[in-house]
Design an enzyme around this catalytic site. Structure first.
Site, PDB file in Angstrom:
ATOM      1  N   HIS A 167       0.814  -1.225   0.000  1.00  0.00           N
ATOM      2  CA  HIS A 167       0.000   0.000   0.000  1.00  0.00           C
ATOM      3  C   HIS A 167       0.848   1.277   0.000  1.00  0.00           C
ATOM      4  CE1 HIS A 167      -3.958  -1.967   0.648  1.00  0.00           C
ATOM      5  NE2 HIS A 167      -3.249  -2.855   1.313  1.00  0.00           N
TER       6      HIS A 167
ATOM      7  N   ASP B  90      -0.838  -4.665   6.314  1.00  0.00           N
ATOM      8  CA  ASP B  90      -1.841  -5.570   5.742  1.00  0.00           C
ATOM      9  C   ASP B  90      -1.509  -5.900   4.286  1.00  0.00           C
ATOM     10  OD1 ASP B  90      -2.339  -2.845   5.141  1.00  0.00           O
ATOM     11  OD2 ASP B  90      -4.365  -3.344   4.463  1.00  0.00           O
ATOM     12  N   GLU B  91      -2.049  -7.034   3.839  1.00  0.00           N
ATOM     13  CA  GLU B  91      -2.098  -7.398   2.419  1.00  0.00           C
ATOM     14  C   GLU B  91      -0.753  -7.274   1.701  1.00  0.00           C
ATOM     15  OE1 GLU B  91      -6.702  -6.506   1.319  1.00  0.00           O
ATOM     16  OE2 GLU B  91      -5.396  -4.764   1.180  1.00  0.00           O
ATOM     17  N   VAL B  92       0.302  -7.782   2.324  1.00  0.00           N
ATOM     18  CA  VAL B  92       1.589  -7.825   1.621  1.00  0.00           C
ATOM     19  C   VAL B  92       1.500  -8.917   0.555  1.00  0.00           C
ATOM     20  CG1 VAL B  92       4.053  -8.320   1.859  1.00  0.00           C
ATOM     21  CG2 VAL B  92       2.849  -7.017   3.644  1.00  0.00           C
TER      22      VAL B  92
END
Ligand SMILES: *[C@@H]1O[C@H](CO)[C@@H](O)[C@H](O)[C@H]1NC(C)=O
Ligand SMILES: *[C@@H]1O[C@H](CO)[C@@H](O)[C@H](O)[C@H]1NC(C)=O
Ligand SMILES: *[C@@H]1O[C@H](CO)[C@@H](O)[C@H](O)[C@H]1NC(C)=O
Ligand SMILES: *[C@@H]1O[C@H](CO)[C@@H](O)[C@H](O)[C@H]1NC(C)=O
Ligand SMILES: *[C@@H]1O[C@H](CO)[C@@H](O)[C@H](O)[C@H]1NC(C)=O
Ligand SMILES: *[C@@H]1O[C@H](CO)[C@@H](O)[C@H](O)[C@H]1NC(C)=O
Ligand SMILES: *[C@@H]1O[C@H](CO)[C@@H](O)[C@H](O)[C@H]1NC(C)=O
Ligand SMILES: *[C@@H]1O[C@H](CO)[C@@H](O)[C@H](O)[C@H]1NC(C)=O
Ligand SMILES: *[C@@H]1O[C@H](CO)[C@@H](O)[C@H](O)[C@H]1NC(C)=O
Length: 597
Positions: free
Chosen positions: A302, A368-370
């Site tokens: 992100h 988050d969300e790597v």
């Protein structure tokens, strides 16, 4: 007809109207009026008030609001509880006398005037409101770690017109004022402002210490005013934290003076940025409303927006097909084995942390969300093997958290860092779970502090449909009818059914600090901000303040919540927030039994 039965109905409705529900409440049935000339003291000193709307006020009202005490202009030591309380009293009186509620939507059709006190009856007025703060605030009162502030308060209103508010901290006084306001209604015949519930005794304290709204200000731009009004609205609902998700892939709106190009190139448009003064104003405005602002720089995923000014720091920058390299476009992840990234982060945090740390005790580093495939395109890693990537993320988190602690702040991370990547975190770190109830208990099972906010209940952005466009090919068929990943919409009833403690064993509930309700902004902007957040965040606010269960251990009921929430909605509307309806007027005017199943 003024039957005892009707009287009981209106009382039942109004007795329960405080939102979020107080811990204990007792009421009577006597009428008390309140006038602008009411005498108010705070710890013995008279509080005087400048009315701004003269239409409803008598001309002989006091013309000054006590002493002007400066607060929050330079350092946390400049903040004084007294200044905050005086201003809060000022605001409360404005609401009481100028933005109050004629409750016609909340009583049976045609019965309002019969249920209101007679306009020409002998009026007993509230003569004094004695505000007593029993504790002394210190620096942690203005930027507490979870649990450091005693937020409890008591309200007592006697039938002779003496009222008192007691609280340990300034924050407790603010909560008390918000509850106090909800006891009063405006008379439909212009006869004044009254309560018909005296005598009233309230004793209240929150269930959870961390009661937050997480607001994404990267996907779409929000002006400072949008953020400030949202702070107002959450404070009315007794939230105590605004988590600002200030950076993401799509834009970097925060000015960092030592790295000016970051916002110059990372913002959507020149001017759509938050200056250091803006951030400070947001933080101090929040403190004056009992709200702590927690800033998040999400990383290592992100982070594409850093690449708009520093492409050399970002792996898989704008990589396509995007769904191979990230959760949503544009892709980009901080390179994981790059001295230049470390230098950048050192400089970034050295600039930002000393400016936010006077006003907050937490800083959120995301996580988050790597997406591992981004590191196939990272020339410092060249691998998507988790065994290679994991130690590099550990090193990054350690670096960030060291610097955060040195600045006097406590780190927060998203759950993936602990649960998916097995990152070793300090005991101080607060882990934010979002994917499931099981994630909350998995975090407590590892002995870490956690805040919940399961996306299946508390993501307010869900249910608007896909924001991606689909061509007339296979994907059109696959995604038809274009629901989003977390649809349907989380109704206030579903929000209200969430228990932050669900599935957490008794011996670990102390690790659950609270939860956050989330507004992600792919499809939210200033135009639909209010109605997307409200009234649903109010439902979350009551769960956080009052708990999922009532004092007898029973789940709180939608049937008894609905009329109170509908009243809160009307009050918030009068205070300038465009809250969506709770139910149609037919239901709010019926007695909670008709629109129920
Ligand atoms: C805050 O501003 C007032 C004047 O409004 C000034 O007297 C005071 O010194 C300032 N405090 C700090 C800490 O800057
Ligand atoms: C009192 O509140 C009004 C808004 O309701 C504001 O315009 C005014 O400046 C406030 N006065 C003080 C002294 O804070
Ligand atoms: C402020 O007071 C609270 C409650 O007494 C205490 O827990 C906290 O450690 C104090 N903080 C400071 C900085 O003195
Ligand atoms: C509120 O009242 C309760 C019960 O009487 C008492 O134990 C508590 O100390 C009071 N709290 C404050 C802040 O005055
Ligand atoms: C890692 O990359 C290879 C190609 O180099 C790919 O086949 C594999 O699916 C990727 N692993 C994951 C978990 O995506
Ligand atoms: C984290 O630990 C779990 C359980 O031992 C394991 O399944 C998972 O592969 C580990 N993740 C990484 C990134 O090492
Ligand atoms: C109470 O609500 C929870 C969800 O928060 C639900 O799982 C549980 O079944 C409810 N209990 C009862 C007795 O209805
Ligand atoms: C809670 O109790 C369970 C079962 O006895 C145990 O496995 C767990 O370690 C305990 N949790 C903590 C934080 O002590
Ligand atoms: C609620 O409404 C129903 C249907 O109109 C009526 O029968 C009932 O008596 C009402 N109950 C109360 C408490 O007013």
């Amino acid at each position: 007809m003024w039957s005892p039965f009707c009287l009981m109905f209106v009382l039942a409705c109004q007795v329960l109207a405080i939102w979020p529900a107080p811990k204990s409440l007792s009421t009577g049935s006597s009428v008390l009026w309140i006038e602008p000339s009411v005498q108010i003291t705070y710890n013995g000193g008279a509080v005087r008030w400048i009315p701004i709307r003269n239409d409803v006020l008598s001309s002989d009202t006091e013309q000054t609001l006590g002493e002007q005490v400066p607060y929050a202009n330079g350092s946390q030591n400049g903040i004084t509880s007294k200044a905050i309380v005086l201003q809060a009293v000022n605001r409360s009186l404005e609401v009481l006398f100028s933005q109050n509620l004629v409750p016609w939507k909340l009583v049976a059709r045609g019965e309002l005037s019969e249920l209101e006190p007679a306009a020409d009856s002998a009026q007993t007025c509230i003569k004094t409101i004695t505000i007593t703060q029993t504790g002394t605030d210190n620096s942690s009162s203005f930027k507490p770690l979870a649990g450091q502030v005693d937020e409890s308060y008591n309200i007592s209103i006697a039938t002779d017109g003496t009222a008192s508010i007691t609280a340990v901290s300034y924050v407790g006084v603010l909560h008390a004022l918000e509850s106090f306001l909800q006891l009063f209604y405006q008379h439909s015949a212009g006869a004044g402002i009254y309560t018909n519930l005296a005598p009233i005794e309230i004793s209240d304290a929150p269930k959870f210490q961390h009661r937050a709204l997480n607001m994404d200000v990267s996907r779409n731009w929000y002006g400072v005013d949008d953020i400030l009004k949202t702070i107002d609205a959450i404070s009315w609902n007794k939230f105590n934290i605004l988590h600002l998700h200030v950076s993401d892939a799509q834009s970097w709106p925060m000015e960092v003076p030592s790295i000016p190009e970051l916002a110059q190139k990372g913002a959507y448009q020149a001017g759509l940025t938050y200056s250091p003064d803006d951030i400070k104003n947001i933080q101090t405005y929040a403190i004056a409303r009992g709200v702590e602002v927690i800033i998040e720089f999400d990383m290592p995923g992100h982070t594409t927006s850093i690449g708009f000014s520093h492409p050399e720091l970002i792996a898989a920058f704008n990589a396509m097909p995007w769904d191979t390299y990230c959760a949503e476009p544009p892709c980009g992840s901080l390179k994981l084995n790059s001295p230049a990234v470390y230098d950048f982060l050192e400089k970034l945090f050295a600039d930002v942390l000393p400016r936010v740390s006077p006003y907050s005790s937490y800083f959120h580093t995301g996580g988050d969300e790597v997406n591992v495939n981004a590191y196939l395109l990272d020339d410092t890693v060249n691998s998507n093997d988790t065994a290679v990537i994991q130690p590099l993320i550990q090193k990054l988190v350690d670096r960030n958290h060291d610097q955060i602690r040195k600045a006097g702040l406590t780190p927060m991370v998203w759950e993936e860092m602990l649960l998916q990547w097995n990152i070793t975190l300090g005991d101080d770190v607060v882990v934010q779970a979002w994917q499931s109830d099981e994630a909350v208990s998995a975090v407590t099972g590892k002995g870490h502090k956690v805040v919940g906010g399961n996306y299946n209940f508390w993501y307010l952005d869900c249910g608007k449909g896909q924001w991606l466009n689909f061509g007339n090919g296979a994907s059109f068929q696959t995604y038809y009818p274009f629901n989003d990943y977390c649809s349907p919409t989380k109704s206030w009833r579903l929000v209200y059914s969430y228990d932050p403690l669900a599935g957490v064993p008794e011996n670990e509930t102390h690790l659950v600090l609270g939860a956050e309700v989330h507004i992600w902004s792919e499809q939210t902007d200033p135009v639909n901000l209010d109605s997307t957040i409200w009234p649903r965040a109010s439902a979350a606010g009551e769960i956080l303040w009052s708990g999922r269960q009532d004092a007898s251990g029973q789940n709180r009921s939608q049937i008894t919540a609905a009329p109170r929430l509908a009243e809160m909605r009307e009050r918030m509307l009068n205070r300038g927030i465009q809250v969506g309806p709770v139910q149609m007027i037919f239901c709010t005017q019926s007695n909670a039994t008709e629109c129920a199943l």
